[in-house]
Design a protein around this motif. Structure first.
Motif, PDB file in Angstrom:
ATOM      1  N   SER A   1      -1.910 -28.962  26.035  1.00  0.00           N
ATOM      2  CA  SER A   1      -1.289 -27.896  26.824  1.00  0.00           C
ATOM      3  C   SER A   1       0.200 -28.152  26.975  1.00  0.00           C
ATOM      4  O   SER A   1       0.636 -29.304  27.108  1.00  0.00           O
ATOM      5  CB  SER A   1      -1.935 -27.821  28.207  1.00  0.00           C
ATOM      6  OG  SER A   1      -1.196 -26.978  29.071  1.00  0.00           O
ATOM      7  N   ASP A   2       0.971 -27.079  26.965  1.00  0.00           N
ATOM      8  CA  ASP A   2       2.412 -27.192  27.173  1.00  0.00           C
ATOM      9  C   ASP A   2       2.779 -27.020  28.637  1.00  0.00           C
ATOM     10  O   ASP A   2       3.961 -26.983  28.989  1.00  0.00           O
ATOM     11  CB  ASP A   2       3.137 -26.118  26.333  1.00  0.00           C
ATOM     12  CG  ASP A   2       4.548 -26.538  25.977  1.00  0.00           C
ATOM     13  OD1 ASP A   2       4.812 -27.753  25.920  1.00  0.00           O
ATOM     14  OD2 ASP A   2       5.386 -25.648  25.760  1.00  0.00           O
ATOM     15  N   PHE A   3       1.771 -26.931  29.509  1.00  0.00           N
ATOM     16  CA  PHE A   3       1.978 -26.644  30.926  1.00  0.00           C
ATOM     17  C   PHE A   3       2.926 -27.650  31.573  1.00  0.00           C
ATOM     18  O   PHE A   3       3.866 -27.283  32.275  1.00  0.00           O
ATOM     19  CB  PHE A   3       0.635 -26.645  31.659  1.00  0.00           C
ATOM     20  CG  PHE A   3       0.742 -26.453  33.144  1.00  0.00           C
ATOM     21  CD1 PHE A   3       1.168 -25.241  33.675  1.00  0.00           C
ATOM     22  CD2 PHE A   3       0.424 -27.478  34.012  1.00  0.00           C
ATOM     23  CE1 PHE A   3       1.278 -25.059  35.046  1.00  0.00           C
ATOM     24  CE2 PHE A   3       0.528 -27.311  35.390  1.00  0.00           C
ATOM     25  CZ  PHE A   3       0.956 -26.093  35.905  1.00  0.00           C
ATOM     26  N   VAL A   4       2.703 -28.926  31.338  1.00  0.00           N
ATOM     27  CA  VAL A   4       3.558 -29.981  31.881  1.00  0.00           C
ATOM     28  C   VAL A   4       4.533 -30.483  30.824  1.00  0.00           C
ATOM     29  O   VAL A   4       5.696 -30.771  31.126  1.00  0.00           O
ATOM     30  CB  VAL A   4       2.707 -31.150  32.418  1.00  0.00           C
ATOM     31  CG1 VAL A   4       3.592 -32.331  32.829  1.00  0.00           C
ATOM     32  CG2 VAL A   4       1.854 -30.695  33.602  1.00  0.00           C
ATOM     33  N   MET A   5       4.068 -30.580  29.594  1.00  0.00           N
ATOM     34  CA  MET A   5       4.851 -31.205  28.532  1.00  0.00           C
ATOM     35  C   MET A   5       6.208 -30.531  28.323  1.00  0.00           C
ATOM     36  O   MET A   5       7.215 -31.201  28.073  1.00  0.00           O
ATOM     37  CB  MET A   5       4.048 -31.211  27.232  1.00  0.00           C
ATOM     38  CG  MET A   5       4.642 -32.055  26.145  1.00  0.00           C
ATOM     39  SD  MET A   5       3.471 -32.391  24.797  1.00  0.00           S
ATOM     40  CE  MET A   5       3.114 -30.725  24.215  1.00  0.00           C
ATOM     41  N   GLY A   6       6.237 -29.211  28.453  1.00  0.00           N
ATOM     42  CA  GLY A   6       7.503 -28.497  28.290  1.00  0.00           C
ATOM     43  C   GLY A   6       8.528 -28.917  29.318  1.00  0.00           C
ATOM     44  O   GLY A   6       9.721 -29.072  29.006  1.00  0.00           O
TER      45      GLY A   6
ATOM     46  N   ILE B   1       5.178 -42.770  20.602  1.00  0.00           N
ATOM     47  CA  ILE B   1       4.311 -41.611  20.780  1.00  0.00           C
ATOM     48  C   ILE B   1       3.464 -41.821  22.035  1.00  0.00           C
ATOM     49  O   ILE B   1       2.880 -42.896  22.219  1.00  0.00           O
ATOM     50  CB  ILE B   1       3.390 -41.405  19.564  1.00  0.00           C
ATOM     51  CG1 ILE B   1       4.222 -41.115  18.305  1.00  0.00           C
ATOM     52  CG2 ILE B   1       2.390 -40.268  19.817  1.00  0.00           C
ATOM     53  CD1 ILE B   1       3.392 -41.042  17.029  1.00  0.00           C
ATOM     54  N   VAL B   2       3.401 -40.813  22.878  1.00  0.00           N
ATOM     55  CA  VAL B   2       2.555 -40.852  24.079  1.00  0.00           C
ATOM     56  C   VAL B   2       1.637 -39.643  24.041  1.00  0.00           C
ATOM     57  O   VAL B   2       2.103 -38.502  23.974  1.00  0.00           O
ATOM     58  CB  VAL B   2       3.386 -40.821  25.378  1.00  0.00           C
ATOM     59  CG1 VAL B   2       2.471 -40.967  26.593  1.00  0.00           C
ATOM     60  CG2 VAL B   2       4.450 -41.917  25.375  1.00  0.00           C
ATOM     61  N   THR B   3       0.327 -39.877  24.091  1.00  0.00           N
ATOM     62  CA  THR B   3      -0.635 -38.776  24.143  1.00  0.00           C
ATOM     63  C   THR B   3      -1.062 -38.539  25.591  1.00  0.00           C
ATOM     64  O   THR B   3      -0.859 -39.375  26.466  1.00  0.00           O
ATOM     65  CB  THR B   3      -1.882 -39.075  23.291  1.00  0.00           C
ATOM     66  OG1 THR B   3      -2.649 -40.135  23.906  1.00  0.00           O
ATOM     67  CG2 THR B   3      -1.504 -39.488  21.878  1.00  0.00           C
ATOM     68  N   GLY B   4      -1.645 -37.370  25.829  1.00  0.00           N
ATOM     69  CA  GLY B   4      -2.161 -37.080  27.167  1.00  0.00           C
ATOM     70  C   GLY B   4      -1.076 -36.787  28.177  1.00  0.00           C
ATOM     71  O   GLY B   4      -1.039 -37.377  29.257  1.00  0.00           O
ATOM     72  N   ILE B   5      -0.171 -35.870  27.838  1.00  0.00           N
ATOM     73  CA  ILE B   5       0.928 -35.535  28.743  1.00  0.00           C
ATOM     74  C   ILE B   5       0.459 -34.460  29.722  1.00  0.00           C
ATOM     75  O   ILE B   5       0.514 -33.263  29.451  1.00  0.00           O
ATOM     76  CB  ILE B   5       2.164 -35.039  27.966  1.00  0.00           C
ATOM     77  CG1 ILE B   5       2.568 -36.050  26.893  1.00  0.00           C
ATOM     78  CG2 ILE B   5       3.314 -34.780  28.927  1.00  0.00           C
ATOM     79  CD1 ILE B   5       2.968 -37.393  27.424  1.00  0.00           C
ATOM     80  N   GLY B   6      -0.069 -34.935  30.858  1.00  0.00           N
ATOM     81  CA  GLY B   6      -0.498 -34.031  31.916  1.00  0.00           C
ATOM     82  C   GLY B   6       0.329 -34.270  33.166  1.00  0.00           C
ATOM     83  O   GLY B   6       1.398 -34.884  33.106  1.00  0.00           O
ATOM     84  N   PRO B   7      -0.146 -33.832  34.317  1.00  0.00           N
ATOM     85  CA  PRO B   7       0.648 -33.941  35.548  1.00  0.00           C
ATOM     86  C   PRO B   7       0.724 -35.350  36.124  1.00  0.00           C
ATOM     87  O   PRO B   7       1.435 -35.574  37.102  1.00  0.00           O
ATOM     88  CB  PRO B   7      -0.073 -32.990  36.515  1.00  0.00           C
ATOM     89  CG  PRO B   7      -1.487 -32.964  36.020  1.00  0.00           C
ATOM     90  CD  PRO B   7      -1.399 -33.067  34.528  1.00  0.00           C
TER      91      PRO B   7
END
Length: 260
Positions: free
Chosen positions: A38-43, A9-15
């Motif tokens: 946010s799904d902005f980057v994660m998707g 598990i990895v939290t903090g999926i940003g740019p």
């Protein structure tokens, strides 16, 4: 492969580094569960992993909410049957002002995300770790906890508490077979650092290249460490190559700070 068949598990999926650790974990053979507000980057990260034949799922959630953390753990179990590792990468950075000028709400938010979020996630994954008698947690720290930097005070307070949490839980969870370590990051070359050096150049009346060169001159390896290369140190601590490592702080800063 470094993380073959492990569920991470990895939290903090940003740019920045969070997304790159998730991608690299998948390339290293892990089945990856990502969490972000946010799904902005994660998707996009999810699509990239699946497109290269990796296995991953994503969960929208807030680490400050225990129910969201429990849902992430449940999703990991449902999708992959177990949990082997956790990287606590989610963070909130208060405004870069002198510490006494930080608003109390901003300081509270930093603690809620960085410290409270790590505790929430560890509580959520612990039953899975206990069931198999082993597990690994890596918390992402900061060099500024050891080498104070102007404007970092509010952030450092929370990251310093995370360092204490790392050592305490390494002691308490060790008998359960659970390892808890920290990577202490310095500069992380990526989008956020690029913006910082642009701001710094403007305030100093220099070019961005001059501002970067000034910082790199203090680093033994002579360059701003790329965030993806720094993130791989956390993956190493998750792996079985570090099976006898717990309660440790690994400096990942290109040699800018070398503890005695």
């Amino acid at each position: 492969m470094l993380l073959k068949d492990k569920v991470v598990i990895v939290t903090g999926i940003g740019p920045g580094m969070g997304a790159k650790m998730a991608r690299d974990a998948a390339l290293a053979g892990a089945r990856v569960v990502m969490m972000s507000r946010s799904d902005f980057v994660m998707g996009d990260v999810l699509k990239d992993i699946l497109a290269t034949g990796g296995k991953a799922v994503s969960v929208l959630g807030d680490v400050t909410k225990p129910e969201d953390c429990a849902r992430v753990a449940a999703t990991a179990i449902e999708a992959f049957g177990t949990i082997d590792g956790l990287i606590n990468s989610a963070y909130y950075h208060p405004p870069m002002v002198p510490l006494l000028d930080n608003d109390a709400d901003d300081l509270r938010m930093a603690f809620d995300v960085i410290v409270g979020g790590a505790l929430n996630m560890i509580r959520a994954v612990l039953p899975s770790f206990e069931a198999k008698g082993k597990g690994s947690v890596v918390n992402i720290g900061t060099m500024a906890d050891r080498k104070p930097m102007a404007g970092e005070g509010g952030y450092v307070l929370a990251k310093g508490a995370l360092a204490s949490l790392t050592r305490q839980l390494a002691l308490e969870l060790g008998p359960k077979g659970v390892r808890v370590n920290m990577t202490t990051m310095g500069w992380l070359g990526g989008p956020a650092t690029d913006m910082f050096f642009e701001w710094r150049a403007m305030t100093m009346g220099k070019t961005k290249e001059e501002a970067v060169a000034e910082a790199a001159a203090r680093i033994a390896l002579g360059k701003i460490p790329p965030d993806e290369e720094c993130g791989r140190a956390a993956l190493m601590l998750l792996s079985d190559y570090a099976v006898q490592v717990t309660g440790a702080t690994l400096d990942v800063n290109g040699g800018e700070y070398m503890p005695a």
